[in-house]
Design a protein around this motif. Structure first.
Motif, PDB file in Angstrom:
ATOM      1  N   ALA A 226      -2.547   9.241 -13.225  1.00 53.51           N
ATOM      2  CA  ALA A 226      -3.076   7.930 -13.616  1.00 53.51           C
ATOM      3  C   ALA A 226      -1.954   7.016 -14.109  1.00 53.51           C
ATOM      4  CB  ALA A 226      -4.140   8.096 -14.698  1.00 53.51           C
ATOM      5  N   GLN A 227      -1.045   7.558 -14.901  1.00 50.92           N
ATOM      6  CA  GLN A 227       0.079   6.761 -15.392  1.00 50.92           C
ATOM      7  C   GLN A 227       1.006   6.361 -14.247  1.00 50.92           C
ATOM      8  OE1 GLN A 227       1.398   9.708 -18.209  1.00 50.92           O
ATOM      9  NE2 GLN A 227       0.456   8.659 -19.961  1.00 50.92           N
ATOM     10  N   GLY A 228       1.208   7.279 -13.302  1.00 55.36           N
ATOM     11  CA  GLY A 228       2.037   6.950 -12.147  1.00 55.36           C
ATOM     12  C   GLY A 228       1.434   5.813 -11.345  1.00 55.36           C
ATOM     13  N   PHE A 229       0.124   5.840 -11.165  1.00 48.70           N
ATOM     14  CA  PHE A 229      -0.533   4.766 -10.426  1.00 48.70           C
ATOM     15  C   PHE A 229      -0.339   3.431 -11.132  1.00 48.70           C
ATOM     16  CE2 PHE A 229      -4.318   2.225  -9.307  1.00 48.70           C
ATOM     17  CZ  PHE A 229      -4.158   2.175  -7.932  1.00 48.70           C
ATOM     18  N   ALA A 230      -0.431   3.428 -12.444  1.00 47.18           N
ATOM     19  CA  ALA A 230      -0.224   2.184 -13.201  1.00 47.18           C
ATOM     20  C   ALA A 230       1.208   1.681 -13.040  1.00 47.18           C
ATOM     21  CB  ALA A 230      -0.543   2.415 -14.678  1.00 47.18           C
ATOM     22  N   ILE A 231       2.170   2.602 -13.047  1.00 48.38           N
ATOM     23  CA  ILE A 231       3.580   2.219 -12.906  1.00 48.38           C
ATOM     24  C   ILE A 231       3.859   1.635 -11.532  1.00 48.38           C
ATOM     25  CG2 ILE A 231       5.934   3.167 -12.780  1.00 48.38           C
ATOM     26  CD1 ILE A 231       5.108   5.092 -15.045  1.00 48.38           C
ATOM     27  N   SER A 232       3.082   2.022 -10.526  1.00 52.16           N
ATOM     28  CA  SER A 232       3.321   1.517  -9.171  1.00 52.16           C
ATOM     29  C   SER A 232       3.220   0.001  -9.086  1.00 52.16           C
ATOM     30  CB  SER A 232       2.331   2.155  -8.183  1.00 52.16           C
ATOM     31  OG  SER A 232       1.008   1.666  -8.389  1.00 52.16           O
ATOM     32  N   PHE A 233       2.538  -0.616 -10.030  1.00 52.95           N
ATOM     33  CA  PHE A 233       2.390  -2.068  -9.991  1.00 52.95           C
ATOM     34  C   PHE A 233       3.661  -2.800 -10.436  1.00 52.95           C
ATOM     35  CE2 PHE A 233      -1.959  -0.648  -9.813  1.00 52.95           C
ATOM     36  CZ  PHE A 233      -2.541  -1.560  -8.943  1.00 52.95           C
ATOM     37  N   VAL A 234       4.628  -2.073 -10.984  1.00 47.35           N
ATOM     38  CA  VAL A 234       5.904  -2.704 -11.353  1.00 47.35           C
ATOM     39  C   VAL A 234       6.651  -3.177 -10.105  1.00 47.35           C
ATOM     40  CG1 VAL A 234       8.150  -2.363 -12.451  1.00 47.35           C
ATOM     41  CG2 VAL A 234       6.074  -1.445 -13.528  1.00 47.35           C
ATOM     42  N   PRO A 235       6.943  -2.298  -9.118  1.00 46.26           N
ATOM     43  CA  PRO A 235       7.602  -2.797  -7.901  1.00 46.26           C
ATOM     44  C   PRO A 235       6.722  -3.750  -7.103  1.00 46.26           C
ATOM     45  CG  PRO A 235       7.024  -0.478  -7.656  1.00 46.26           C
ATOM     46  CD  PRO A 235       6.818  -0.819  -9.092  1.00 46.26           C
ATOM     47  N   ILE A 236       5.402  -3.577  -7.155  1.00 49.56           N
ATOM     48  CA  ILE A 236       4.517  -4.494  -6.430  1.00 49.56           C
ATOM     49  C   ILE A 236       4.640  -5.897  -7.001  1.00 49.56           C
ATOM     50  CG2 ILE A 236       2.092  -5.075  -6.016  1.00 49.56           C
ATOM     51  CD1 ILE A 236       1.558  -2.053  -5.789  1.00 49.56           C
TER      52      ILE A 236
ATOM     53  N   GLY B 132       0.797  -1.211   0.000  1.00 45.20           N
ATOM     54  CA  GLY B 132       0.000   0.000   0.000  1.00 45.20           C
ATOM     55  C   GLY B 132       0.835   1.270   0.000  1.00 45.20           C
ATOM     56  N   VAL B 133       1.977   1.233   0.661  1.00 48.02           N
ATOM     57  CA  VAL B 133       2.864   2.399   0.688  1.00 48.02           C
ATOM     58  C   VAL B 133       3.333   2.747  -0.728  1.00 48.02           C
ATOM     59  CG1 VAL B 133       5.161   3.178   1.421  1.00 48.02           C
ATOM     60  CG2 VAL B 133       3.605   2.135   3.080  1.00 48.02           C
ATOM     61  N   VAL B 134       3.512   1.749  -1.572  1.00 47.86           N
ATOM     62  CA  VAL B 134       3.987   1.988  -2.944  1.00 47.86           C
ATOM     63  C   VAL B 134       2.999   2.855  -3.720  1.00 47.86           C
ATOM     64  CG1 VAL B 134       4.693   0.895  -5.110  1.00 47.86           C
ATOM     65  CG2 VAL B 134       5.188  -0.225  -2.935  1.00 47.86           C
ATOM     66  N   TRP B 135       1.706   2.660  -3.481  1.00 46.09           N
ATOM     67  CA  TRP B 135       0.687   3.391  -4.238  1.00 46.09           C
ATOM     68  C   TRP B 135       0.745   4.895  -4.030  1.00 46.09           C
ATOM     69  CZ3 TRP B 135      -3.106  -0.892  -2.508  1.00 46.09           C
ATOM     70  CH2 TRP B 135      -3.123  -1.912  -3.458  1.00 46.09           C
ATOM     71  N   MET B 136       1.361   5.343  -2.945  1.00 48.13           N
ATOM     72  CA  MET B 136       1.550   6.773  -2.761  1.00 48.13           C
ATOM     73  C   MET B 136       2.996   7.198  -2.977  1.00 48.13           C
ATOM     74  SD  MET B 136      -1.404   7.911  -2.478  1.00 48.13           S
ATOM     75  CE  MET B 136      -0.862   9.613  -2.377  1.00 48.13           C
ATOM     76  N   SER B 137       3.950   6.315  -2.664  1.00 46.88           N
ATOM     77  CA  SER B 137       5.362   6.661  -2.867  1.00 46.88           C
ATOM     78  C   SER B 137       5.647   6.968  -4.326  1.00 46.88           C
ATOM     79  CB  SER B 137       6.262   5.513  -2.398  1.00 46.88           C
ATOM     80  OG  SER B 137       6.210   5.368  -1.003  1.00 46.88           O
ATOM     81  N   VAL B 138       4.928   6.327  -5.224  1.00 51.17           N
ATOM     82  CA  VAL B 138       5.190   6.530  -6.647  1.00 51.17           C
ATOM     83  C   VAL B 138       5.038   7.997  -7.026  1.00 51.17           C
ATOM     84  CG1 VAL B 138       2.795   6.043  -7.369  1.00 51.17           C
ATOM     85  CG2 VAL B 138       4.682   5.667  -8.972  1.00 51.17           C
TER      86      VAL B 138
ATOM     87  N   ALA C 208      -4.551  18.824 -14.824  1.00 52.67           N
ATOM     88  CA  ALA C 208      -4.942  17.471 -14.444  1.00 52.67           C
ATOM     89  C   ALA C 208      -6.204  17.050 -15.209  1.00 52.67           C
ATOM     90  CB  ALA C 208      -5.203  17.382 -12.951  1.00 52.67           C
ATOM     91  N   SER C 209      -6.224  15.832 -15.665  1.00 53.00           N
ATOM     92  CA  SER C 209      -7.398  15.312 -16.356  1.00 53.00           C
ATOM     93  C   SER C 209      -8.460  14.904 -15.340  1.00 53.00           C
ATOM     94  CB  SER C 209      -7.011  14.105 -17.202  1.00 53.00           C
ATOM     95  OG  SER C 209      -6.652  13.016 -16.356  1.00 53.00           O
ATOM     96  N   ARG C 210      -9.673  14.646 -15.833  1.00 51.84           N
ATOM     97  CA  ARG C 210     -10.731  14.184 -14.945  1.00 51.84           C
ATOM     98  C   ARG C 210     -10.344  12.851 -14.309  1.00 51.84           C
ATOM     99  NH1 ARG C 210     -17.191  14.065 -16.370  1.00 51.84           N
ATOM    100  NH2 ARG C 210     -17.892  13.421 -14.288  1.00 51.84           N
ATOM    101  N   LEU C 211      -9.689  11.982 -15.084  1.00 54.01           N
ATOM    102  CA  LEU C 211      -9.250  10.693 -14.545  1.00 54.01           C
ATOM    103  C   LEU C 211      -8.250  10.901 -13.421  1.00 54.01           C
ATOM    104  CD1 LEU C 211      -9.131   7.610 -14.605  1.00 54.01           C
ATOM    105  CD2 LEU C 211      -7.405   7.785 -16.423  1.00 54.01           C
ATOM    106  N   ASP C 212      -7.335  11.845 -13.598  1.00 52.02           N
ATOM    107  CA  ASP C 212      -6.356  12.134 -12.546  1.00 52.02           C
ATOM    108  C   ASP C 212      -7.054  12.559 -11.254  1.00 52.02           C
ATOM    109  OD1 ASP C 212      -4.264  11.505 -14.116  1.00 52.02           O
ATOM    110  OD2 ASP C 212      -3.354  13.486 -14.159  1.00 52.02           O
ATOM    111  N   ARG C 213      -8.096  13.348 -11.379  1.00 50.18           N
ATOM    112  CA  ARG C 213      -8.787  13.836 -10.190  1.00 50.18           C
ATOM    113  C   ARG C 213      -9.570  12.713  -9.516  1.00 50.18           C
ATOM    114  NH1 ARG C 213     -10.085  20.158 -10.930  1.00 50.18           N
ATOM    115  NH2 ARG C 213      -8.372  20.648 -12.319  1.00 50.18           N
ATOM    116  N   ILE C 214     -10.109  11.813 -10.303  1.00 51.71           N
ATOM    117  CA  ILE C 214     -10.803  10.665  -9.727  1.00 51.71           C
ATOM    118  C   ILE C 214      -9.813   9.785  -8.976  1.00 51.71           C
ATOM    119  CG2 ILE C 214     -12.019   8.528 -10.284  1.00 51.71           C
ATOM    120  CD1 ILE C 214     -13.362  10.055 -12.596  1.00 51.71           C
ATOM    121  N   ILE C 215      -8.653   9.552  -9.597  1.00 49.61           N
ATOM    122  CA  ILE C 215      -7.628   8.730  -8.944  1.00 49.61           C
ATOM    123  C   ILE C 215      -7.128   9.415  -7.681  1.00 49.61           C
ATOM    124  CG2 ILE C 215      -5.254   7.890  -9.192  1.00 49.61           C
ATOM    125  CD1 ILE C 215      -5.945   7.120 -12.027  1.00 49.61           C
TER     126      ILE C 215
END
Length: 413
Positions: free
Chosen positions: A372-382, A32-38, A61-68
């Motif tokens: 949104a792209q950063g959140f997707a990238i967080s799954f690499v270290p996970i 869970g820490v990774v999802w914000m550290s990214v 920021a896009s609408r998707l970014d604000r939702i995320i």
């Protein structure tokens, strides 16, 4: 706490054996820490709490970014840092009790040696990779934990509430003036300008953080070394809220929730009550920030101060829910437990991977991605943690940095 415990036939064997639910919960916290550290690695610092600062085009920021951002704010941000700190506090209590029972050396001396080594690891980590390192805060806050070991669970819960109050009170004193100035229409006041530099879209401040995030290896090390003194104030301000979580973790261990001894319906009730207390309030705070157009003063106050009690409550809900869920054996529980056993190594490995992706000496993606792209990238270290932790734990047991921490502690104590 017999009323909370499972029937005797279902209780665990001796406390010196590992509790797999506890390890799995620690694994959840690290992930869970990774999802914000990214975002600390991917975006300028002002964009961490304010989605309007940075986005896919010219800072919009896009609408998707604000939702995320809203989903992260309500369900992720600081909940898993709280959970990580809770488990750190419980882990320190376990070691202090075990060292005392074994009567090998002085348990408090060994504890302070652990904290000294952890601070050193965190200092190197912050200089090389992560300015948002939490290990130094954990180490300094951890120095107070031996004083809390004699307290009952109820007293530890009261200590937790007290430290949350200190954090919120201090934050209101530090940032409250900027909120008042916002509502009184004084954007040029000193407090408003400071909030804009820290949490807003001030062009010069954002550009400064962009330049800092794109600096080379040698520049980063030189800046980190010269800025150690200024970092101490930031670390100091984070001690009360982390001590609150650690005291809560110690209380949850003494009350046997983290030992896996609570009955299922009590775990579910605890999770439900805490979630019902936290989620509506966090949704309300998210709406307040968004409805006002993400002003810097409100974004900072909400992100750092007003959300803290509810972050703690939701972190507790996650702990209770996970302890209930992980009672059932399964591959997911085993993988998460392996991640948790290597929590220090995985925490540091995450920074290495994210730095390799975003730093100038790596792929250089800092400031080039949306939220949104950063959140997707967080799954690499996970994904890396989930794969390698099981293999390492199976064939080598203790993680490399856990082994280093233990060895250096022995030398010092």
């Amino acid at each position: 706490m017999e009323t909370f415990a499972q029937p005797k036939s279902q209780q665990r064997p001796p406390p010196n054996q590992r509790i797999i639910e506890f390890d799995a919960l620690r694994g959840v916290a690290v992930i869970g820490v990774v999802w914000m550290s990214v975002y600390a690695f991917a975006l300028p610092a002002q964009g961490y709490h304010n989605p309007s600062v940075w986005g896919p085009g010219l800072g919009e920021a896009s609408r998707l970014d604000r939702i995320i951002w809203a989903v992260n704010f309500v369900f992720i941000e600081d909940k898993f840092r709280t959970l990580f700190a809770m488990l750190f506090g419980a882990g320190c209590l376990i070691l202090l009790e075990r060292d005392g029972e074994r009567k090998k050396g002085h348990p408090v001396r060994a504890h302070y040696a652990r904290m000294a080594v952890l601070f050193a690891i965190g200092a190197v980590h912050s200089i090389l990779f992560a300015s948002n390192d939490v290990l130094r805060v954990f180490a300094l806050a951890g120095c107070a934990l031996p004083l809390l070991t004699v307290l009952s669970a109820r007293s530890l819960f009261a200590i937790c509430v007290g430290f949350i109050a200190v954090h919120v009170g201090g934050g209101v004193v530090a940032l409250g003036a900027s909120v008042l100035d916002y509502y009184q229409g004084r954007p040029g006041s000193d407090a408003s300008l400071l909030a804009e530099r820290l949490f807003g879209s001030n062009p010069a401040s954002v550009q400064y953080m962009l330049d800092q995030g794109r600096e080379g290896w040698e520049e980063r090390i030189a800046r980190s070394l010269t800025g150690l003194r200024s970092q101490l104030s930031v670390i100091g301000s984070a001690i009360p809220i982390n001590l609150a979580a650690m005291a809560l973790g110690m209380g949850l261990w003494k009350s046997e929730l983290l030992q896996g001894k609570w009955r299922l319906f009590l775990l579910q009730r605890c999770a439900a009550i805490c979630a019902l207390a936290a989620v509506p309030a966090l949704l309300g705070l998210a709406w307040w920030v968004s409805d006002n157009g993400f002003p810097a003063s409100i974004a900072g106050m909400v992100g750092l101060v007003l959300s803290a009690p509810f972050d703690t409550a939701l972190g507790l809900a996650y702990a209770a829910l996970a302890m209930a869920f992980f009672r059932k054996e399964g591959a997911l529980r085993e993988r998460l437990a392996a991640v948790g056993r290597l929590s220090l190594t995985n925490y540091l490995l995450t920074s290495v991977i994210l730095a390799a992706i975003f730093a100038s000496w790596g792929m250089g993606l800092f400031g080039e991605v949306s939220r949104a792209q950063g959140f997707a990238i967080s799954f690499v270290p996970i994904a890396a943690m989930l794969i390698w932790s099981t293999l390492w734990a199976r064939f080598a047991g203790q993680g490399p940095f856990e082994r280093l921490w233990r060895s250096m502690t022995k030398l010092l104590s």
